[in-house]
Write an enzyme that holds these catalytic residues in place. Structure first.
Site, PDB file in Angstrom:
ATOM      1  CG  PHE A  73      -1.793   1.260   1.243  1.00 45.74           C
ATOM      2  CD1 PHE A  73      -2.943   1.319   0.453  1.00 45.74           C
ATOM      3  CD2 PHE A  73      -1.452   2.378   1.995  1.00 45.74           C
ATOM      4  CE1 PHE A  73      -3.729   2.464   0.435  1.00 45.74           C
ATOM      5  CE2 PHE A  73      -2.247   3.522   1.980  1.00 45.74           C
ATOM      6  CZ  PHE A  73      -3.384   3.574   1.199  1.00 45.74           C
ATOM      7  CG  ASP A  84       5.526   3.375   1.797  1.00 49.73           C
ATOM      8  OD1 ASP A  84       5.577   4.039   2.852  1.00 49.73           O
ATOM      9  OD2 ASP A  84       4.489   3.245   1.116  1.00 49.73           O
ATOM     10  CE  LYS A  86      -0.769   6.109   7.610  1.00 51.47           C
ATOM     11  NZ  LYS A  86      -0.505   5.459   6.325  1.00 51.47           N
TER      12      LYS A  86
HETATM   13  C1  LIG Z   1      -0.711   5.654   4.875  1.00 54.83           C
HETATM   14  C2  LIG Z   1       0.317   5.127   3.948  1.00 54.83           C
HETATM   15  C3  LIG Z   1       0.626   5.778   2.743  1.00 54.83           C
HETATM   16  C4  LIG Z   1      -0.135   6.983   2.266  1.00 54.83           C
HETATM   17  O1  LIG Z   1      -0.007   8.068   3.125  1.00 54.83           O
HETATM   18  P1  LIG Z   1      -1.065   9.278   3.005  1.00 54.83           P
HETATM   19  O2  LIG Z   1      -0.546  10.271   3.990  1.00 54.83           O
HETATM   20  O3  LIG Z   1      -2.402   8.733   3.343  1.00 54.83           O
HETATM   21  O4  LIG Z   1      -0.988   9.767   1.606  1.00 54.83           O
HETATM   22  C5  LIG Z   1       1.645   5.268   1.982  1.00 54.83           C
HETATM   23  N1  LIG Z   1       2.319   4.180   2.352  1.00 54.83           N
HETATM   24  C6  LIG Z   1       2.066   3.527   3.500  1.00 54.83           C
HETATM   25  C7  LIG Z   1       2.873   2.342   3.877  1.00 54.83           C
HETATM   26  C8  LIG Z   1       1.038   3.979   4.330  1.00 54.83           C
HETATM   27  O5  LIG Z   1       0.754   3.305   5.444  1.00 54.83           O
END
Ligand SMILES: *Cc1c(COP(=O)(O)O)cnc(C)c1O
Length: 400
Positions: A132, A217, A247
C-alpha cells in the site's frame, strides 16, 4: 443520507465524536474515555496533546505560518539535517504534506536519476503483493491492489507487481527497463507483514548488481514505530537509496518527506518538482519537535520494552483463544493478529468496551498505539481484548 451528509462517504466512521485527547486516551463530547490503540493509523506517535509539539506549533503560529519553497525555510533545513545525520544513506530531503506525495517524489526522483545517467529506458517500478503506497493515481498503480484501482480508468504503465518475498520471481522480473524496487519494510495496510531480514538484504544486492534503486516506504513503519527510528535499521546493510516517510513524523500535523541519497537527490534541480506547502513552517516546527522526542534513546527504549511486553501478552491471548486468534502479526508497536473471526466485528466489540483499534487486509486486527504507552495501558488493552475474544468465540468463522 449517510454519515457525512456533505462529506464524501469514502469512510464509514462509528458514531463516537472525539473532541479531546490526552496521552493514550480520546474523549467524546459526552465525556466517555477511550483507549486509543490506533493513533490515527500510526500517526499520533507521541499520543494526544503532547506538550512539546504543541508548544512548537503555538510558538511558530505566533511568528510566520507559510512562505513556500520560494523563500528560506529554516525549520525545513533543520529537520532535513536531522534526518540526514541519522540515516547514513541520506543527503537530500524533499518535504511533502502526506505519504502519497512523498512516494510520488520518490518515484519521480528514481526515474530522473536514470534519465540523467544515460538510461532513460529505466522507468519500471517493481512492487509486491499486499503493498500500500497511497491513493493518488501513481500510488494506487504502485500498490496494484485491484480494489483500489477499480473504476478509475486504465492502469498506468511502468509498474510491475510481484508475489511477496519470492526472490526467484524477482530475479526473473528484473530487466533493462527496471528503475526501482519499492517496498514497505513492514507492510501496514496489507496485513502487518514484516519483510524477512534476508529479503531486504537480497533486494539491496539485486539493486546494486543491476543499477536499480531501492525505495523504502516507511510511511507507516517509520518514526520509531518498530523500536528503531526507521524499520529498516533493524537490518544492517539494508539501506535504501530513497525513503518515503509521513504519518508519525508529524505526530498528527500533516507532513511527509522523501529522503534520498546524494546521487539521487542531485537530479532534482530547480523546476523538476515542487509543492506549495512542502516544508511549511508550522509543519516543520512540529516535525522538529517530534523528531527531538522520538530520537531520545530513552524513548525508543520504552518502545522496545512495551513491544516485548505486548508480544508476550499477545502470545498468551493466542494460546488462550485458539478459535479466535490465528497468527500474530507486525513488528514493534505496529502489532496485530490475524483472526479467525471477522476483525470488523471484533473492532465493534472493542469500541463497546472503550478501546479503539483498526484492521488491515487479510482479516487482521491492526493495533498501532501511541509510542508513549506504558505497562498499565497494555494491561488495560489486553483485558479488553480478552473480554472481546471471549464474546467473539461465539461468532461464525471469517469467510475471506
Ligand atoms: C498511509 C500510507 C501511505 C499513504 O499516506 P497518506 O498520507 O495517506 O498519503 C503510503 N504508504 C504507507 C505504507 C502507508 O501506510
Amino acid at each position: 443520507m449517510a454519515h457525512g451528509d456533505h462529506l464524501y462517504d469514502t469512510y464509514n466512521p462509528p458514531k463516537q465524536n472525539f473532541i479531546r485527547g490526552e496521552g493514550a486516551y480520546l474523549y467524546t463530547e459526552n465525556g466517555n474515555k477511550y483507549l486509543d490503540f490506533i493513533a490515527g493509523i500510526s500517526v499520533n506517535c507521541l499520543g494526544h496533546n503532547h506538550p512539546s509539539p504543541k508548544k512548537a506549533l503555538i510558538d511558530q503560529a505566533n511568528k510566520v505560518w507559510h512562505l513556500s519553497g520560494m523563500f528560506q525555510l529554516p525549520g525545513a533545513k533543520a529537520l532535513a539535517e536531522k534526518y540526514c545525520q541519522a540515516l547514513p544513506f541520506a543527503e537530500k530531503v524533499f518535504f511533502t504534506n502526506s505519504g502519497a506525495e512523498a512516494l510520488e517524489c520518490a518515484m519521480k526522483s528514481a526515474r530522473k536519476y536514470h534519465y540523467d545517467n544515460g538510461s532513460p529506458e529505466k522507468v519500471d517500478i517493481i512492487t509486491f503483493q499486499g503493498a500500500f503506497h497511497g491513493r493518488t493515481f501513481a500510488t494506487i498503480n504502485a500498490g496494484g491492489n485491484p480494489k483500489y484501482l477499480k473504476g478509475f480508468g486504465p492502469t498506468l504503465p511502468g509498474f510491475i507487481h510481484l508475489p511477496f518475498a519470492d526472490h526467484d520471481a524477482l530475479e526473473k522480473a528484473i530487466s533493462k527497463t527496471t528503475a526501482a524496487i519499492l517496498i514497505e519494510p513492514v507492510q501496514g495496510e496489507g496485513g502487518l507483514r514484516p519483510v524477512p531480514d534476508q529479503c531486504l538484504l537480497g533486494l539491496r544486492k539485486v539493486c546494486d548488481d543491476n543499477d536499480i534503486l531501492l525505495i523504502y516506504d516507511e510511511v507507516q513503519c517509520g518514526a520509531g514505530r518498530t523500536g528503531r527510528l526507521f524499520a529498516h535499521q533493524w537490518v544492517e546493510g539494508a539501506e535504501p537509496d530513497i525513503m518515503a516517510v509521513a504519518k508519525g513524523v508529524g505526530g498528527g500535523f500533516p507532513i511527509g518527506a522523501c529522503i534520498a541519497s546524494g546521487k539521487v537527490g542531485a537530479g532534482m534541480v530547480p523546476g523538476t518538482h515542487g509543492s506549495t506547502y512542502g516544508g511549511n513552517p508550522l509543519a516543520t516546527a512540529v516535525g522538529n519537535a517530534v523528531w527531538d522526542e522520538i530520537s531520545k534513546p530513552a524513548f525508543l527504549k520504552n518502545v522496545n520494552i512495551i513491544s516485548d511486553l505486548i508480544k508476550k501478552e499477545f502470545e498468551q491471548l493466542k494460546h488462550d483463544f485458539p478459535d479466535v486468534v490465528q497468527e500474530l502479526r507486525g513488528k514493534g508497536l505496529l502489532c496485530g493478529m490475524k483472526l479467525k473471526k471477522p476483525a470488523l466485528e471484533v473492532r465493534k466489540m472493542m469500541l463497546e468496551k472503550f478501546m479503539l483499534g483498526g484492521s488491515a487486509g487479510d482479516n487482521v486486527l491492526r493495533l498501532a498505539p501511541p509510542l508513549i504507552i506504558n505497562e498499565t495501558h497494555v494491561t488495560e488493552a489486553v483485558n479488553i481484548l480478552r473480554a472481546c475474544f471471549e464474546e467473539a468465540k461465539k461468532l461464525d468463522d471469517f469467510e475471506g
